[in-house]
Design a protein around this motif. Structure first.
Motif, short mmCIF file in Angstrom:
data_model
loop_
_atom_site.label_atom_id
_atom_site.label_comp_id
_atom_site.label_asym_id
_atom_site.label_seq_id
_atom_site.Cartn_x
_atom_site.Cartn_y
_atom_site.Cartn_z
N ILE A 356 0.88 -1.18 0.00
CA ILE A 356 0.00 0.00 0.00
C ILE A 356 0.91 1.22 0.00
N THR A 357 1.12 1.78 -1.16
CA THR A 357 2.17 2.79 -1.32
C THR A 357 1.90 4.08 -0.55
N ARG A 386 1.47 -1.60 5.92
CA ARG A 386 1.77 -1.21 4.53
C ARG A 386 1.87 -2.43 3.60
N GLU A 387 2.30 -3.58 4.11
CA GLU A 387 2.46 -4.76 3.27
C GLU A 387 1.51 -5.87 3.73
N LEU A 388 0.90 -6.52 2.76
CA LEU A 388 -0.04 -7.59 3.07
C LEU A 388 -0.07 -8.59 1.92
N CYS A 438 -0.52 -0.80 -4.66
CA CYS A 438 -1.89 -0.31 -4.52
C CYS A 438 -1.90 0.95 -3.66
N SER A 439 -3.02 1.63 -3.68
CA SER A 439 -3.24 2.77 -2.78
C SER A 439 -4.54 2.54 -2.03
N TYR A 440 -4.63 3.12 -0.85
CA TYR A 440 -5.85 2.92 -0.07
C TYR A 440 -6.53 4.25 0.18
#
Length: 556
Positions: A356-357, A386-388, A438-440
């Motif tokens: 999730i950048t 941030r990482e998943l 990705c972005s959230y």
């Protein structure tokens, strides 16, 4: 089509018989028995008999004995005895007193055999097995008397005593009842009472070298135990006249009555113990408790609950017409049980890393998710960072029409957390996707802003703290609904499903499963119901077996 409702009182004609006997004062207490042979593990067909015998005893305030029919020591083993006892207890039943053995009664059975000889109703026969088959006749032709049938009582007593003393080799002689070689019922054509077997017995050691037949053992054992209702499957209906003949011609203490019911037959399933043993011996499966086997130990290891099997047997009912039950009905029963009782969790079977950048580096949110959507099972904590990982199947660069997961520029909701958008797919030198960027949207935690439409919801686990595990995807062992019907010259083994087991390594489960114990059951969201393997799973090296998929086909 809607799913049919389970009848409030499934058919069970034996309930009416038992109730009528009690009302008439024929019996003051019901005594039943479950009499397995200790030559293999119990299977799903035995579960119906267990539930029936123990269930009737419970329902009417009676008792049920566990009695091992241990008359063939060459094929029996203590391993099977221990497994059978464990399975009966796992199903939720307790037998009256200590377990019993037909071998407990060998002395009495021998004396009763002598009684028949002295009454002129049994004789020692020297015919070979091949000759005996020839003399027996056929279904349309009567048999003929053995030339040894008219031996004197004195000679028969002497020969039988010498058989017991071990003077003759295996197969040299047998003791037979003297009934009627012209009877239309083949079981009444001078059946065998005793065979010579120089074999060590797991209960009696080397005391005996002659062993009674099932038919000679069964009814008299029932009589000795005061069994009121001797319940067996329909293939023994033709044996009932012989059962009654022995009781009528021996000084037994009680007169039990035999009743027959239709055995449980499932499609896509083999329940012959001989064939189950062949599967084990030839290593088509990993053992009697392989989760693909129709054994109770196999179902248990796969994650079936004892309650679901008891409920299934009740749904099937008890009748006198043989038929085949759809295995989807059994799967429905376990699915219904686990839907109510299995806590929810997330496990990514084919992990794809997601970064999730625009999520702050080093930040971790502790999200609370319910352990069950309807039942009060508390909550579990799921770290969001941030990482998943998501499942590889939940992203496609060029998806088909109607695809409701992640695609380039598309959005999905991560279960219990945020909406994310796929911005970039990172590939390796071979063009395989190895990571998603990705972005959230920070305003979407647990909600959709007004006017915002998201295609779907997918499961995920955090990269940090997730549990690496092995997942075994089990399917039906046989690809044919009638696996025992092979093509000419073939075998039931030809119907084995080559895709009955798929092993996935490197799967990732949410942190709450780190301390899952053997036989713990979960619904992995969107994947099915799974249980922790009782044999191969260890702390730090979890193995999950798929019990059943989420999709229910029964009654649809």
């Amino acid at each position: 089509m809607s799913k049919p409702e389970t009848p409030a009182t499934p058919a069970n004609f034996l309930r009416q018989i038992v109730q009528a006997d009690l009302d008439a004062g024929k019996h003051s207490k019901i005594v039943t028995r479950f009499p397995p042979e200790p030559n293999g593990y119990l299977h799903i067909g035995h579960a119906k008999s267990i539930c029936l015998n123990f269930g009737l005893a419970q329902e009417f305030g009676g008792e049920c004995n566990l009695r091992f029919d241990d008359t063939n020591p060459a094929k029996e083993d203590q391993e099977y005895i221990d497994a059978i006892k464990s399975d009966v207890e796992w199903l939720g039943f307790k037998w009256a007193g200590e377990e019993r053995y037909a071998s407990n009664y060998f002395d009495q059975l021998y004396e009763w055999a002598v009684h028949l000889i002295k009454s002129g109703k049994a004789y020692v026969d020297d015919l070979s097995p091949e000759q005996a088959r020839e003399y027996r006749g056929t279904l349309t032709e009567p048999g003929k008397n053995s030339p040894y049938r008219d031996r004197s009582i004195e000679e028969n007593l002497d020969l039988f005593a010498r058989m017991k003393a071990g003077e003759f080799p295996d197969g040299a002689k047998v003791l037979r009842a003297k009934i009627d070689m012209a009877s239309p019922n083949m079981n009444m054509r001078d059946p065998i009472l005793y065979r010579i077997r120089h074999a060590h017995h797991h209960q009696t050691g080397d005391k005996w070298c002659i062993y009674p037949s099932y038919d000679f053992t069964h009814g008299q054992s029932d009589a000795l135990e005061g069994i009121t209702h001797s319940i067996c499957t329909l293939e023994f209906e033709d044996h009932r006249p012989l059962y009654e003949w022995f009781l009528a011609n021996l000084p037994v203490p009680t007169q039990p009555r035999q009743y027959e019911f239709a055995r449980l037959n499932l499609n896509y399933t083999v329940t012959s113990k001989r064939k189950l043993k062949q599967l084990v011996d030839e290593k088509h499966v990993s053992g009697w408790d392989d989760p693909r086997m129709s054994t109770l130990s196999g179902y248990r290891r796969r994650g079936y609950t004892s309650a679901s099997i008891r409920n299934f047997c009740e749904m099937v009912g008890v009748g006198r017409s043989n038929g085949v039950v759809d295995i989807a009905m059994l799967e429905f029963s376990i699915r219904e049980d686990l839907d109510r009782n299995a806590p929810r969790a997330m496990c990514v079977l084919r992990p794809l890393k997601v970064v999730i950048t625009n999520y702050p580096e080093g930040q971790v949110e502790q999200l609370e998710l319910p352990r069950h959507p309807k039942e009060d099972m508390g909550v579990r904590i799921l770290p969001f960072a941030r990482e998943l990982y998501i499942d590889r199947d939940d992203f496609m660069i060029d998806p088909p029409k109607g695809y409701k997961r992640l695609e380039p520029g598309g959005e999905v909701r991560l279960r219990g957390s945020y909406v994310i958008r796929a911005d970039e797919a990172i590939t390796d030198d071979n063009g395989n996707i190895v990571e998603l960027r990705c972005s959230y949207d920070p305003d979407t935690l647990g909600k959709n802003p007004e006017g915002r439409k998201v295609k779907g919801v997918i499961h995920w686990v955090p990269a940090e703290g997730s549990v690496e595990c092995e997942v075994r995807l089990y399917d039906r062992l046989f690809r044919s609904p009638q696996p025992e019907k092979a093509e000419e010259g073939g075998s039931f083994l030809d119907n084995i499903n080559p895709d009955s087991l798929q092993v996935l390594i490197g799967c990732r489960a949410e942190p709450s499963l780190a301390h899952a114990q053997a036989e713990n059951r979960f619904q992995f969201e969107r994947e099915g119901y799974f249980t922790v393997d009782s044999k191969d799973s260890k702390p730090g090296a979890l193995v999950f077996n798929r019990t059943v998929t989420l999709r229910d086909s029964w009654g649809q």
